[in-house]
Design an enzyme around this catalytic site. Structure first.
Site, PDB file in Angstrom:
ATOM      1  N   GLU A 204       9.087   1.566   3.456  1.00  0.00           N
ATOM      2  CA  GLU A 204       9.662   0.300   3.928  1.00  0.00           C
ATOM      3  C   GLU A 204      11.182   0.300   3.830  1.00  0.00           C
ATOM      4  O   GLU A 204      11.757   0.744   2.842  1.00  0.00           O
ATOM      5  CB  GLU A 204       9.100  -0.872   3.107  1.00  0.00           C
ATOM      6  CG  GLU A 204       7.592  -1.043   3.222  1.00  0.00           C
ATOM      7  CD  GLU A 204       7.134  -1.422   4.634  1.00  0.00           C
ATOM      8  OE1 GLU A 204       7.974  -1.833   5.463  1.00  0.00           O
ATOM      9  OE2 GLU A 204       5.916  -1.290   4.899  1.00  0.00           O
TER      10      GLU A 204
ATOM     11  N   HIS B 282       3.819   1.776   2.129  1.00  0.00           N
ATOM     12  CA  HIS B 282       2.520   1.205   2.510  1.00  0.00           C
ATOM     13  C   HIS B 282       1.580   2.328   2.949  1.00  0.00           C
ATOM     14  O   HIS B 282       1.985   3.278   3.608  1.00  0.00           O
ATOM     15  CB  HIS B 282       2.704   0.195   3.653  1.00  0.00           C
ATOM     16  CG  HIS B 282       2.718  -1.223   3.187  1.00  0.00           C
ATOM     17  ND1 HIS B 282       3.745  -2.089   3.480  1.00  0.00           N
ATOM     18  CD2 HIS B 282       1.826  -1.924   2.441  1.00  0.00           C
ATOM     19  CE1 HIS B 282       3.468  -3.266   2.935  1.00  0.00           C
ATOM     20  NE2 HIS B 282       2.317  -3.190   2.303  1.00  0.00           N
TER      21      HIS B 282
ATOM     22  N   CYS C 110       3.206  -7.253  -1.277  1.00  0.00           N
ATOM     23  CA  CYS C 110       3.988  -6.014  -1.280  1.00  0.00           C
ATOM     24  C   CYS C 110       5.446  -6.308  -0.947  1.00  0.00           C
ATOM     25  O   CYS C 110       6.360  -5.728  -1.544  1.00  0.00           O
ATOM     26  CB  CYS C 110       3.391  -4.997  -0.316  1.00  0.00           C
ATOM     27  SG  CYS C 110       1.761  -4.424  -0.854  1.00  0.00           S
TER      28      CYS C 110
HETATM   29  N1  PCA Z   1      -1.296  -4.705  -0.106  1.00  0.00           N
HETATM   30  C1  PCA Z   1      -0.842  -6.073   0.089  1.00  0.00           C
HETATM   31  C2  PCA Z   1      -0.665  -6.637  -1.294  1.00  0.00           C
HETATM   32  C3  PCA Z   1      -1.313  -5.677  -2.214  1.00  0.00           C
HETATM   33  C4  PCA Z   1      -1.601  -4.488  -1.397  1.00  0.00           C
HETATM   34  O1  PCA Z   1      -2.049  -3.423  -1.816  1.00  0.00           O
HETATM   35  C5  PCA Z   1       0.403  -6.149   0.958  1.00  0.00           C
HETATM   36  O2  PCA Z   1       0.576  -5.278   1.834  1.00  0.00           O
HETATM   37  O3  PCA Z   1       1.192  -7.064   0.804  1.00  0.00           O
END
Ligand code: PCA
Length: 233
Positions: free
Chosen positions: A81, A168, A144
């Site tokens: 990100e 992610h 996240c």
């Molecule tokens: N994914 C979510 C929150 C926790 C996770 O593993 C997200 O992408 O915000």
């Protein structure tokens, strides 16, 4: 001082009984990667406690750098990100039922905070290692995104700097089968693990190639995370 890296994952949330980020960071826990020991924490998907938990972990671990991971079904491959927005806007409540709609992460904070990990170096290392990954320009508006925003806020004044970023993860193959293999991309845990280790090695090399940080003031061996409450004062 021993150098080490903090990796974080998240517990399962919403309709997902397994969170690949938890499996992934646990698979690297205690290893040495890029010459660094790996410390691991897995966070509950809870908005109200996130900042305090993060602040405590950063204070306890004093890591050299930090990489958070989370599950984002539908992502095509590893997504590092670029930024976190000062926005919480949930599609589903967090794991304890708390809902946020169009709320800030930090009242009065900057609209966005940029990840402080070296994105180009990570991308190049992934490409060189045959690992599919890309830079994502939105971490979403769920937990996240909150993790990244708060971690960047807490390390904003760290001396020496503590680079922070977030990756992610797509679905695991078994999750893609359940969610619909026609529309859900997936990556094996093994490939994700190689990807995360490759990213750690790239950050370690980048830190070693940078000129040494200015000497710390005598007696101040530790940086203290600057809490949001303090920021607000
Ligand atoms: N994914 C979510 C929150 C926790 C996770 O593993 C997200 O992408 O915000």
């Amino acid at each position: 001082m021993s150098r080490h890296v903090l990796l974080t994952g998240f517990e399962p949330f919403g309709p997902h009984p397994v969170n690949p980020s938890e499996l992934l960071v646990r698979s690297i826990e205690g290893k040495i990667v890029g010459g660094r020991a790996i410390a691991v924490r897995v966070f509950p998907v809870e908005t109200r406690t996130m900042r305090d938990r993060l602040e405590a972990v950063l204070r306890d671990e004093q890591p050299e750098f930090v990489i958070g991971t989370g599950y984002a079904p539908g992502r095509a491959s590893l997504a590092v990100e670029r930024a976190a927005l000062n926005v919480l806007d949930f599609a589903i409540p967090d794991a304890v039922g708390t809902m946020r709609k169009n709320d800030p992460v930090e009242r009065g904070g900057p609209d966005a905070r940029l990840a402080t990990l070296p994105l180009d170096e990570i991308l190049a290392a992934w490409a060189g290692g045959g690992i599919p990954g890309y830079v994502s320009n939105s971490a979403g508006t769920y937990l996240c995104n909150q993790w990244l925003y708060e971690a960047l806020a807490l390390t904003a004044n760290a001396a020496p700097p503590v680079p922070v970023g977030f990756v992610h993860l797509p679905a695991l193959p078994a999750q893609a089968l359940q969610l619909g293999a026609e529309t859900t991309p997936s990556m094996s845990l093994e490939l994700m693990r190689r990807g995360l280790e490759t990213a750690i090695e790239a950050v370690a090399q980048w830190l070693e190639s940078k000129p040494a940080a200015p000497a710390k003031r005598a007696g101040s061996q530790m940086w203290i995370p600057r809490g949001l409450r303090e920021v607000e004062r």
